[in-house]
Motif scaffolding. Sequence first.
Motif, mmCIF file in Angstrom:
data_model
loop_
_atom_site.group_PDB
_atom_site.id
_atom_site.type_symbol
_atom_site.label_atom_id
_atom_site.label_comp_id
_atom_site.label_asym_id
_atom_site.label_seq_id
_atom_site.Cartn_x
_atom_site.Cartn_y
_atom_site.Cartn_z
ATOM 1 N N ILE A 27 26.447 -74.724 14.767
ATOM 2 C CA ILE A 27 27.678 -74.389 14.036
ATOM 3 C C ILE A 27 28.446 -75.672 13.700
ATOM 4 C CG2 ILE A 27 29.916 -73.229 14.183
ATOM 5 C CD1 ILE A 27 28.470 -70.971 15.745
ATOM 6 N N ARG A 28 28.408 -76.646 14.584
ATOM 7 C CA ARG A 28 29.027 -77.949 14.298
ATOM 8 C C ARG A 28 28.401 -78.549 13.032
ATOM 9 N NH1 ARG A 28 31.814 -81.603 17.215
ATOM 10 N NH2 ARG A 28 31.465 -80.453 19.147
ATOM 11 N N ALA A 29 27.077 -78.479 12.936
ATOM 12 C CA ALA A 29 26.393 -78.980 11.742
ATOM 13 C C ALA A 29 26.833 -78.205 10.502
ATOM 14 C CB ALA A 29 24.881 -78.885 11.924
ATOM 15 N N ALA A 30 26.966 -76.889 10.640
ATOM 16 C CA ALA A 30 27.426 -76.063 9.516
ATOM 17 C C ALA A 30 28.813 -76.508 9.060
ATOM 18 C CB ALA A 30 27.444 -74.588 9.913
ATOM 19 N N VAL A 72 22.687 -64.033 16.863
ATOM 20 C CA VAL A 72 22.838 -63.853 15.424
ATOM 21 C C VAL A 72 24.201 -64.424 15.045
ATOM 22 C CG1 VAL A 72 22.973 -62.172 13.545
ATOM 23 C CG2 VAL A 72 21.417 -61.755 15.463
ATOM 24 N N ILE A 73 24.212 -65.203 13.976
ATOM 25 C CA ILE A 73 25.466 -65.808 13.516
ATOM 26 C C ILE A 73 25.793 -65.240 12.147
ATOM 27 C CG2 ILE A 73 26.641 -67.962 12.890
ATOM 28 C CD1 ILE A 73 24.659 -69.372 14.859
ATOM 29 N N LEU A 74 26.990 -64.699 12.023
ATOM 30 C CA LEU A 74 27.472 -64.215 10.728
ATOM 31 C C LEU A 74 28.406 -65.282 10.168
ATOM 32 C CD1 LEU A 74 27.590 -61.871 8.637
ATOM 33 C CD2 LEU A 74 29.652 -61.116 9.826
ATOM 34 N N VAL A 75 28.028 -65.831 9.030
ATOM 35 C CA VAL A 75 28.864 -66.820 8.356
ATOM 36 C C VAL A 75 29.761 -66.058 7.394
ATOM 37 C CG1 VAL A 75 28.879 -68.878 6.888
ATOM 38 C CG2 VAL A 75 27.011 -68.519 8.531
ATOM 39 N N ALA A 94 26.402 -74.139 1.518
ATOM 40 C CA ALA A 94 26.105 -75.454 2.089
ATOM 41 C C ALA A 94 26.167 -75.401 3.617
ATOM 42 C CB ALA A 94 27.081 -76.498 1.547
ATOM 43 N N ALA A 95 27.120 -74.659 4.156
ATOM 44 C CA ALA A 95 27.238 -74.527 5.610
ATOM 45 C C ALA A 95 26.012 -73.832 6.199
ATOM 46 C CB ALA A 95 28.510 -73.758 5.970
ATOM 47 N N VAL A 96 25.535 -72.781 5.533
ATOM 48 C CA VAL A 96 24.344 -72.073 6.020
ATOM 49 C C VAL A 96 23.139 -73.012 6.003
ATOM 50 C CG1 VAL A 96 22.726 -70.173 5.608
ATOM 51 C CG2 VAL A 96 25.190 -69.776 5.382
ATOM 52 N N GLU A 97 22.976 -73.765 4.939
ATOM 53 C CA GLU A 97 21.831 -74.677 4.868
ATOM 54 C C GLU A 97 21.898 -75.733 5.972
ATOM 55 O OE1 GLU A 97 18.169 -76.207 3.397
ATOM 56 O OE2 GLU A 97 19.164 -74.269 3.339
ATOM 57 N N ASN A 98 23.071 -76.292 6.223
ATOM 58 C CA ASN A 98 23.207 -77.255 7.327
ATOM 59 C C ASN A 98 22.835 -76.610 8.655
ATOM 60 O OD1 ASN A 98 24.121 -79.231 5.572
ATOM 61 N ND2 ASN A 98 25.949 -79.690 6.761
ATOM 62 N N LEU A 99 23.289 -75.380 8.858
ATOM 63 C CA LEU A 99 22.994 -74.646 10.084
ATOM 64 C C LEU A 99 21.477 -74.489 10.248
ATOM 65 C CD1 LEU A 99 24.900 -71.491 11.234
ATOM 66 C CD2 LEU A 99 22.437 -71.590 11.374
ATOM 67 N N LEU A 100 20.794 -74.095 9.178
ATOM 68 C CA LEU A 100 19.348 -73.903 9.226
ATOM 69 C C LEU A 100 18.610 -75.209 9.535
ATOM 70 C CD1 LEU A 100 18.915 -71.613 6.085
ATOM 71 C CD2 LEU A 100 18.736 -70.896 8.484
ATOM 72 N N LEU A 101 19.055 -76.290 8.914
ATOM 73 C CA LEU A 101 18.393 -77.577 9.133
ATOM 74 C C LEU A 101 18.591 -78.079 10.560
ATOM 75 C CD1 LEU A 101 19.187 -79.326 5.742
ATOM 76 C CD2 LEU A 101 16.966 -78.444 6.517
ATOM 77 N N VAL A 135 38.703 -61.722 4.765
ATOM 78 C CA VAL A 135 37.538 -62.533 5.102
ATOM 79 C C VAL A 135 36.284 -61.804 4.619
ATOM 80 C CG1 VAL A 135 36.196 -63.520 7.005
ATOM 81 C CG2 VAL A 135 38.699 -63.602 7.063
ATOM 82 N N VAL A 136 35.364 -62.566 4.020
ATOM 83 C CA VAL A 136 34.175 -61.966 3.418
ATOM 84 C C VAL A 136 32.916 -62.323 4.219
ATOM 85 C CG1 VAL A 136 32.804 -61.759 1.312
ATOM 86 C CG2 VAL A 136 35.265 -62.245 1.152
ATOM 87 N N PRO A 137 32.257 -61.321 4.821
ATOM 88 C CA PRO A 137 30.969 -61.585 5.450
ATOM 89 C C PRO A 137 29.998 -62.087 4.382
ATOM 90 C CG PRO A 137 31.827 -59.462 6.150
ATOM 91 C CD PRO A 137 32.697 -59.935 5.013
ATOM 92 N N PHE A 138 29.461 -63.270 4.581
ATOM 93 C CA PHE A 138 28.679 -63.941 3.548
ATOM 94 C C PHE A 138 27.166 -63.935 3.823
ATOM 95 C CE2 PHE A 138 26.743 -67.918 1.964
ATOM 96 C CZ PHE A 138 26.836 -67.656 0.610
ATOM 97 N N ALA A 139 26.778 -64.393 4.998
ATOM 98 C CA ALA A 139 25.352 -64.491 5.319
ATOM 99 C C ALA A 139 25.132 -64.297 6.810
ATOM 100 C CB ALA A 139 24.805 -65.850 4.886
#
Length: 166
Positions: A27-30, A72-75, A94-101, A135-139
């Motif tokens: 999450i820090r990376a995100a 499970v993380i809900l962004v 971009a936050a989700v991609e950082n999280l995945l990486l 707030v919008v649940p995104f991914a």
Amino acid sequence: MSIIYRRRSIRKYQKKDVPDELVKEIIRAAMHAPSACNQQPWHFVVIRNEETKKKIAEIHPHAQMSAEAPVVILVCGDPTLEKCKGYWIQDCSAAVENLLLRATELGLGAVWCGVYPREERVKAFRELLGIPEHVVPFALVPVGYPAEHPVQVDRFKPERIHYEKW
């Protein structure tokens, strides 16, 4: 670059818990993702409860693996935090991609399951997790130690590159 090439969507996980320190690290990376006007319009809901994860698998037709994932993380995106209106979707992407990486780098596996813009999914996650209306649940990102190892694929397509003009 090896992390970018090694990252794959992982849908099967070992029955092994993911420590809180690693969850915080991904999450820090995100949260280090770029965002328009540095607005950082994101929130993260960390879900470990077994019953909640089973309900997630029922809500989201492509997130069946959530029931088996250790975490499970809900962004979520918060448009009220925007300084540059209309960019929260790109920022959260971009936050989700950082999280995945970062998950890949730490030896974890994860998969990006889209929630927004499917209104039925957005509504269901708001209700399930008590998310405020603004707030919008995104991914949704199920995370765990991989129990599968998909082959690396070269996705480079030079025919999709255009110089100067189309």
